[in-house]
Design a protein around this motif. Structure first.
Motif, PDB file in Angstrom:
ATOM      1  N   CYS A  63     -10.867 -43.562  -3.855  1.00 14.38           N
ATOM      2  CA  CYS A  63     -10.859 -42.868  -5.146  1.00 14.38           C
ATOM      3  C   CYS A  63     -12.070 -43.336  -5.937  1.00 14.38           C
ATOM      4  N   SER A  64     -13.146 -42.572  -5.846  1.00 12.96           N
ATOM      5  CA  SER A  64     -14.377 -42.905  -6.549  1.00 12.96           C
ATOM      6  C   SER A  64     -14.304 -42.455  -7.994  1.00 12.96           C
ATOM      7  N   TYR A  65     -15.157 -43.050  -8.805  1.00 17.17           N
ATOM      8  CA  TYR A  65     -15.262 -42.656 -10.210  1.00 17.17           C
ATOM      9  C   TYR A  65     -16.387 -41.637 -10.355  1.00 17.17           C
ATOM     10  N   PRO A  66     -16.165 -40.572 -11.123  1.00 17.50           N
ATOM     11  CA  PRO A  66     -17.265 -39.626 -11.365  1.00 17.50           C
ATOM     12  C   PRO A  66     -18.420 -40.330 -12.084  1.00 17.50           C
ATOM     13  N   VAL A  67     -19.629 -39.904 -11.780  1.00 18.78           N
ATOM     14  CA  VAL A  67     -20.812 -40.511 -12.382  1.00 18.78           C
ATOM     15  C   VAL A  67     -20.886 -40.138 -13.861  1.00 18.78           C
ATOM     16  N   PRO A  68     -20.884 -41.146 -14.754  1.00 15.09           N
ATOM     17  CA  PRO A  68     -20.984 -40.837 -16.185  1.00 15.09           C
ATOM     18  C   PRO A  68     -22.421 -40.454 -16.552  1.00 15.09           C
ATOM     19  N   GLU A  69     -22.582 -39.834 -17.719  1.00 14.74           N
ATOM     20  CA  GLU A  69     -23.925 -39.469 -18.177  1.00 14.74           C
ATOM     21  C   GLU A  69     -24.820 -40.695 -18.262  1.00 14.74           C
ATOM     22  N   ARG A  76     -21.421 -49.305 -12.559  1.00 11.02           N
ATOM     23  CA  ARG A  76     -22.146 -49.741 -11.358  1.00 11.02           C
ATOM     24  C   ARG A  76     -21.306 -50.747 -10.567  1.00 11.02           C
ATOM     25  N   PHE A  77     -20.598 -51.637 -11.261  1.00  3.03           N
ATOM     26  CA  PHE A  77     -19.714 -52.595 -10.597  1.00  3.03           C
ATOM     27  C   PHE A  77     -18.574 -51.874  -9.879  1.00  3.03           C
ATOM     28  N   LYS A  80     -19.693 -50.038  -6.767  1.00  2.34           N
ATOM     29  CA  LYS A  80     -19.881 -50.919  -5.606  1.00  2.34           C
ATOM     30  C   LYS A  80     -18.539 -51.289  -4.971  1.00  2.34           C
ATOM     31  N   LEU A  81     -17.512 -51.462  -5.792  1.00  3.40           N
ATOM     32  CA  LEU A  81     -16.189 -51.801  -5.261  1.00  3.40           C
ATOM     33  C   LEU A  81     -15.587 -50.663  -4.445  1.00  3.40           C
ATOM     34  N   THR A  82     -15.836 -49.418  -4.853  1.00  2.52           N
ATOM     35  CA  THR A  82     -15.185 -48.283  -4.205  1.00  2.52           C
ATOM     36  C   THR A  82     -16.056 -47.599  -3.161  1.00  2.52           C
ATOM     37  N   ARG A  83     -17.340 -47.931  -3.102  1.00  2.78           N
ATOM     38  CA  ARG A  83     -18.234 -47.282  -2.142  1.00  2.78           C
ATOM     39  C   ARG A  83     -17.986 -47.849  -0.750  1.00  2.78           C
TER      40      ARG A  83
END
Length: 166
Positions: A63-69, A76-77, A80-83
């Motif tokens: 479950c990745s986080y959408p890239v914020p503006e 970024r932390f 790295k945890l979810t990638r």
């Protein structure tokens, strides 16, 4: 090819709600998704493939986080945890593990005939995941993680939100 059923109940925590859904489910495989997860189109198929390949197992995805503006240090932390490195061959993406995350997790109903996948008395979010992983280990039920089974974690990625969640 599947049905959705909405259930209402008193607020007794996430584990109780998940068990209620598990007990009411009418199919052989039950997929749990958190309310802040947006499923990628192939999520259901990949969970089904996992259960066909590894019957009697628990399957979960990322479950990745959408890239914020504006990319913050916290984002970024978390990224790295979810990638995870993902192979082009989905068959090779199932990784035997001892931990799990409940953002998108599936199990065959027959694995828990009593209808209690989670320990209902645990009311703290995430606590049920730690207990479940330990119980699965004692019952020799394998857990497979597949990073190509994806969902977007639609949750703010600020330090305040992460502290509150944790």
């Amino acid at each position: 090819p599947f049905t959705l059923k909405a259930l209402r109940q008193i607020n007794a925590g996430p584990a109780f709600a998940r068990n209620n859904g598990f007990q009411q489910a009418s199919h052989d495989v039950v997929l749990f998704m958190d309310d802040d997860i947006l499923a990628f189109p192939e999520m259901l198929i990949k969970h089904a493939v996992g259960h066909k390949k590894y019957p009697g197992s628990v399957i979960y995805g990322s479950c990745s986080y959408p890239v914020p503006e504006k990319q913050t240090p916290v984002y970024r932390f978390l990224e790295k945890l979810t990638r995870s490195e993902v192979s082009e061959d989905d068959e090779k993406n199932f990784i035997l593990t001892k931990t799990l995350g409940s953002g998108n997790i599936s199990v065959e109903k027959k694995t828990f005939p009593d209808g209690n996948f989670y320990k209902s008395s645990l009311r703290t979010p995430a606590a049920e995941e730690f207990e479940l992983a330990a119980r699965l280990a004692t019952q020799s039920i394998p857990i497979y993680f597949n990073p190509s089974i994806k969902g977007w974690h639609l949750q703010p990625t600020t330090i305040e939100d992460k502290c509150k969640q944790e």
